[in-house]
Design an enzyme around this catalytic site. Structure first.
Site, PDB file in Angstrom:
ATOM      1  N   GLU A  17       0.865  -1.181   0.000  1.00  0.00           N
ATOM      2  CA  GLU A  17       0.000   0.000   0.000  1.00  0.00           C
ATOM      3  C   GLU A  17       0.908   1.240   0.000  1.00  0.00           C
ATOM      4  O   GLU A  17       1.822   1.339   0.821  1.00  0.00           O
ATOM      5  CB  GLU A  17      -0.894  -0.048   1.240  1.00  0.00           C
ATOM      6  CG  GLU A  17      -1.513   1.258   1.655  1.00  0.00           C
ATOM      7  CD  GLU A  17      -2.613   1.745   0.730  1.00  0.00           C
ATOM      8  OE1 GLU A  17      -3.186   0.946  -0.012  1.00  0.00           O
ATOM      9  OE2 GLU A  17      -2.868   2.963   0.752  1.00  0.00           O
ATOM     10  N   CYS A  64      -5.613   6.040   5.584  1.00  0.00           N
ATOM     11  CA  CYS A  64      -5.248   4.827   4.867  1.00  0.00           C
ATOM     12  C   CYS A  64      -6.497   4.171   4.311  1.00  0.00           C
ATOM     13  O   CYS A  64      -7.579   4.312   4.868  1.00  0.00           O
ATOM     14  CB  CYS A  64      -4.559   3.883   5.848  1.00  0.00           C
ATOM     15  SG  CYS A  64      -3.986   2.380   5.083  1.00  0.00           S
ATOM     16  N   CYS A  67      -5.910  -0.013   6.637  1.00  0.00           N
ATOM     17  CA  CYS A  67      -6.184  -0.214   8.066  1.00  0.00           C
ATOM     18  C   CYS A  67      -7.024   0.947   8.586  1.00  0.00           C
ATOM     19  O   CYS A  67      -6.715   1.554   9.599  1.00  0.00           O
ATOM     20  CB  CYS A  67      -4.900  -0.352   8.850  1.00  0.00           C
ATOM     21  SG  CYS A  67      -3.808   1.056   8.639  1.00  0.00           S
ATOM     22  N   HIS A  71      -7.101   3.212  12.574  1.00  0.00           N
ATOM     23  CA  HIS A  71      -6.958   4.642  12.853  1.00  0.00           C
ATOM     24  C   HIS A  71      -8.218   5.188  13.529  1.00  0.00           C
ATOM     25  O   HIS A  71      -8.136   6.029  14.427  1.00  0.00           O
ATOM     26  CB  HIS A  71      -6.658   5.407  11.571  1.00  0.00           C
ATOM     27  CG  HIS A  71      -5.248   5.194  11.093  1.00  0.00           C
ATOM     28  ND1 HIS A  71      -4.160   5.710  11.757  1.00  0.00           N
ATOM     29  CD2 HIS A  71      -4.756   4.498  10.049  1.00  0.00           C
ATOM     30  CE1 HIS A  71      -3.051   5.342  11.125  1.00  0.00           C
ATOM     31  NE2 HIS A  71      -3.385   4.597  10.087  1.00  0.00           N
ATOM     32  N   ARG A 480       0.128  -4.055  11.392  1.00  0.00           N
ATOM     33  CA  ARG A 480       1.583  -3.907  11.207  1.00  0.00           C
ATOM     34  C   ARG A 480       2.295  -3.477  12.488  1.00  0.00           C
ATOM     35  O   ARG A 480       3.489  -3.190  12.459  1.00  0.00           O
ATOM     36  CB  ARG A 480       1.850  -2.893  10.096  1.00  0.00           C
ATOM     37  CG  ARG A 480       1.450  -3.421   8.748  1.00  0.00           C
ATOM     38  CD  ARG A 480       1.253  -2.324   7.726  1.00  0.00           C
ATOM     39  NE  ARG A 480       0.622  -2.875   6.540  1.00  0.00           N
ATOM     40  CZ  ARG A 480      -0.685  -3.164   6.463  1.00  0.00           C
ATOM     41  NH1 ARG A 480      -1.498  -2.916   7.478  1.00  0.00           N
ATOM     42  NH2 ARG A 480      -1.190  -3.696   5.368  1.00  0.00           N
ATOM     43  N   SER A 503       4.027   1.410  10.188  1.00  0.00           N
ATOM     44  CA  SER A 503       4.973   1.331   9.064  1.00  0.00           C
ATOM     45  C   SER A 503       6.044   2.412   9.147  1.00  0.00           C
ATOM     46  O   SER A 503       7.122   2.254   8.572  1.00  0.00           O
ATOM     47  CB  SER A 503       4.243   1.417   7.719  1.00  0.00           C
ATOM     48  OG  SER A 503       3.542   0.225   7.477  1.00  0.00           O
ATOM     49  N   CYS A 547       2.912  -0.304   4.591  1.00  0.00           N
ATOM     50  CA  CYS A 547       1.813   0.590   4.236  1.00  0.00           C
ATOM     51  C   CYS A 547       2.361   2.011   4.268  1.00  0.00           C
ATOM     52  O   CYS A 547       2.438   2.629   5.331  1.00  0.00           O
ATOM     53  CB  CYS A 547       0.626   0.458   5.169  1.00  0.00           C
ATOM     54  SG  CYS A 547      -0.636   1.632   4.646  1.00  0.00           S
ATOM     55  N   CYS A 550       0.031   5.051   5.153  1.00  0.00           N
ATOM     56  CA  CYS A 550      -0.045   5.352   6.578  1.00  0.00           C
ATOM     57  C   CYS A 550       1.222   6.042   7.065  1.00  0.00           C
ATOM     58  O   CYS A 550       1.184   6.905   7.928  1.00  0.00           O
ATOM     59  CB  CYS A 550      -0.203   4.066   7.380  1.00  0.00           C
ATOM     60  SG  CYS A 550      -1.890   3.593   7.640  1.00  0.00           S
TER      61      CYS A 550
HETATM   62 NI1  NFE Z   1      -2.127   1.780   6.267  1.00  0.00          NI
HETATM   63 FE1  NFE Z   1      -1.567   0.594   9.237  1.00  0.00          FE
HETATM   64  C1  NFE Z   1      -1.356  -0.949   9.910  1.00  0.00           C
HETATM   65  C2  NFE Z   1      -1.828   1.439  10.783  1.00  0.00           C
HETATM   66  S1  NFE Z   1       0.339   1.387   8.854  1.00  0.00           S
HETATM   67  S2  NFE Z   1      -2.070  -0.052   7.180  1.00  0.00           S
HETATM   68  O1  NFE Z   1      -1.249  -1.977  10.210  1.00  0.00           O
HETATM   69  O2  NFE Z   1      -2.059   1.933  11.727  1.00  0.00           O
HETATM   70  O3  NFE Z   1       1.500   0.532   9.338  1.00  0.00           O
END
Ligand code: NFE
Length: 568
Positions: A17, A64, A67, A71, A480, A503, A547, A550
């Site tokens: 992503e 994102c 995920c 958030h 993640r 990430s 990702c 993110c």
């Molecule tokens: Ni955009 Fe996420 C996860 C978050 S980024 S996917 O898992 O929070 O690492």
């Protein structure tokens, strides 16, 4: 794939992503230097300024497209922390269901649709004998924690999968499969195991959809759930009402979860062990920082003192438990550094509460600034978040179920605990965590059904944001790894908002001391068989499930005066 002398630039890395560029130098067939560069920037945190904090969750989940729920959840926990709002148990349980099931979808997608084709050669699968493949599939029951062969591993299913693949190949309709590194010397599975992998790749599409559907039933929509509100959830619980989360819907979720649980236990785990065993040296490649952090997750009471999964900081084998999200050493220990990131800040290293981020793009400079991601550090150490950290926190924290699953996978794959810190180990840790997500989703569903017999409260509604100044932090173990959001509230509106994202912890560039981030570390000394097809590099980066959408968050690339831009 641009190759320039001993340099390889992979830009963009696909099957992730967001936009990530990786550069390596190769000497004597091995990577001798590496750089990870987040190439996109965008922003939501700045938009948050001046907004009602009760709306933050709905906007920040737009960080994102993958995920989103994590958030949303982390944001709402942040505002509740700042304003001291207690959440009823039923709401925690529903949120936990969303969180665990979102992780399950992510893990299934990652293993089958994002990384499997780094290991599974689908062109080789067109040569497979489906009868022999079905026999191998039977034997994989030994790799399942429930000891059962996956139901659709039959001769007919495998024959159909092969015919499908052969028809793609002969009609030159390989589409997205057309440009894989098929026949690469680092591809090693037999045609029969390749066929099994491909058949499960197709089936996994259906199972990731099922679990996404379960999230949508609770969240009213997926991606971007709609059912949160500061103080709880807006999903009314009434087992007898057609307009609420009723018994029929609960049973529907239970059915979907059960089907996905069977897939995880019967197909995902055996596949990871089988592929891992065939590529054994990848349990010794791609090691990065031995500092790990994971927060406790799956809250099981309103006071936020009881959690289903343990958190902790691990340095080597030294374990310090994080008991709650309030622990001072957790909140104080997180900083972000921008020495090698495209910002011009008052200070290179800042605590997330003190956002002061001015974008300053200066092109890619390997000795200077080269990424939009920052470099988060815990207690000034390069630290990894993610499934390994999550699993190790449970292991060292003495969770018997985590220990049972880790020991099972390690024994079947023939590895030591320390080998989880590797390319294949990251894939294995994620699969172990999928088992835990199944268990905890089931536990939360059962606890909800039980609790609702006597308590149907699902929200402590916050009618007004109190006047005054507040600050708070929220945490979530996202797929993640550790996600944290930070807010300052003044006179009823958001003064400052910040997110430190999983990430970013792993994709970040070098820091002020020149220490590489985990992606970069993982690439060092990695063998590269073919400069033009650096499959080994892709395997290592994919094992983190990047990702980048993110990892970088900003707004207003022109950096207009009066607007602070910050990127995570
Ligand atoms: Ni955009 Fe996420 C996860 C978050 S980024 S996917 O898992 O929070 O690492």
């Amino acid at each position: 794939m641009p190759v320039n002398g001993n340099r390889i630039t992979v830009d963009p890395i696909t099957r992730i992503e967001g936009h990530l560029r990786i550069d390596v130098e190769v000497a004597g067939g091995k990577v001798s230097n590496s750089w990870s560069s987040a190439q996109a920037f965008r922003g939501i945190e700045t938009i948050m300024r001046g907004k009602d904090p009760r709306s933050a969750w709905a906007m920040t989940q737009r960080f994102c497209g993958v995920c989103t729920t994590t958030h949303a959840l982390c944001s709402i926990r942040t505002v509740e922390d700042a304003l001291g709002v207690e959440v009823p148990l039923n709401a925690h349980l529903l949120r936990n269901l969303v969180s665990t099931m979102q992780c399950l979808q992510d893990y299934i997608v990652h293993f089958y649709h994002l990384t499997a084709l780094d290991w599974v050669d689908i062109i080789s699968a067109t040569e497979a004998d489906p009868q022999a493949a079905a026999k191998i599939a039977e034997s994989l029951a030994d790799y399942s924690p429930v000891g059962q062969a996956w139901a659709t591993n039959s001769f007919n299913a495998l024959k159909n999968a092969k015919e499908r693949l052969v028809s793609f190949k002969t009609t030159k309709s390989l589409g997205i499969y057309g440009t894989g590194y098929w026949g690469h010397p680092a591809m090693r599975l037999t045609p029969e195991i390749n066929l099994l992998g491909f058949a499960h790749y197709l089936e996994a599409l259906e199972y990731q959809r099922k679990i996404a559907e379960a999230v949508a039933i609770i969240g009213s929509k997926n991606p971007h759930i709609q059912n949160l509100t500061v103080g709880g959830v807006s999903t009314a619980i009434n087992f007898d009402s057609m307009a609420a989360l009723n018994m029929e819907r609960i049973q529907w979720i239970k059915k979907l979860l059960g089907e996905v649980a069977a897939f995880v236990r019967g197909a995902y785990i055996p596949d990871v062990i089988a592929i891992g065993s065939a590529y054994k040296e990848y349990f010794n490649l791609g090691k990065c920082s031995e500092n790990y952090i994971a927060v406790p997750e799956v809250p099981m009471n309103s006071e936020l003192t009881k959690f289903g999964l343990k958190g902790g900081v691990i340095n080597g084998t030294q374990f310090r438990e994080i008991k709650t999200w309030k622990d001072a050493f957790l909140r104080d220990g997180i900083t972000e550094n921008t020495t090698h990131s495209w910002y011009k800040n008052s200070k290179d290293t800042l605590h997330p509460y003190d956002g002061d981020q001015v974008p300053s793009y200066t092109d890619w400079d390997e000795n200077g600034k080269y990424s939009w991601a920052k470099s988060p550090r815990f207690e000034n150490q390069v630290t990894q978040t993610g499934p390994i950290a999550q699993v190790l926190a449970g292991y060292y924290g003495g969770d018997p179920v985590v220990k049972k699953y880790v020991d099972f996978v390690a024994a079947k794959a023939g590895i030591q605990l320390s080998q989880l810190n590797s390319i294949m180990g990251r894939n294995a840790a994620r699969a172990i965590r999928a088992l835990l997500m199944v268990d905890h989703a089931e536990i939360c569903l059962e606890t909800l059904l039980d609790n609702c017999k006597t308590d149907q409260k699902y929200v402590n509604y916050l009618k007004e944001v109190p006047q005054g100044e507040f600050q708070g932090a929220g945490f979530n173990e996202a797929p993640r790894g550790m996600l944290s959001h930070w807010v300052k509230i003044k006179n009823g509106v958001i003064e400052n908002y910040s997110a430190v994202v999983p990430s970013t912890w792993t994709a970040g560039p070098r820091d002020d001391q020149g220490r590489q981030g985990p992606y970069e570390e993982s690439l060092m000394n990695l063998p590269v068989a073919r400069m033009e097809e650096p499959l080994e590099i892709i395997r290592s980066i994919h094992s983190f499930d990047p990702c980048i959408a993110c990892a970088v968050h900003t707004v207003d690339p022109e950096g207009k005066e009066g607007i602070n831009v910050r990127i995570r």
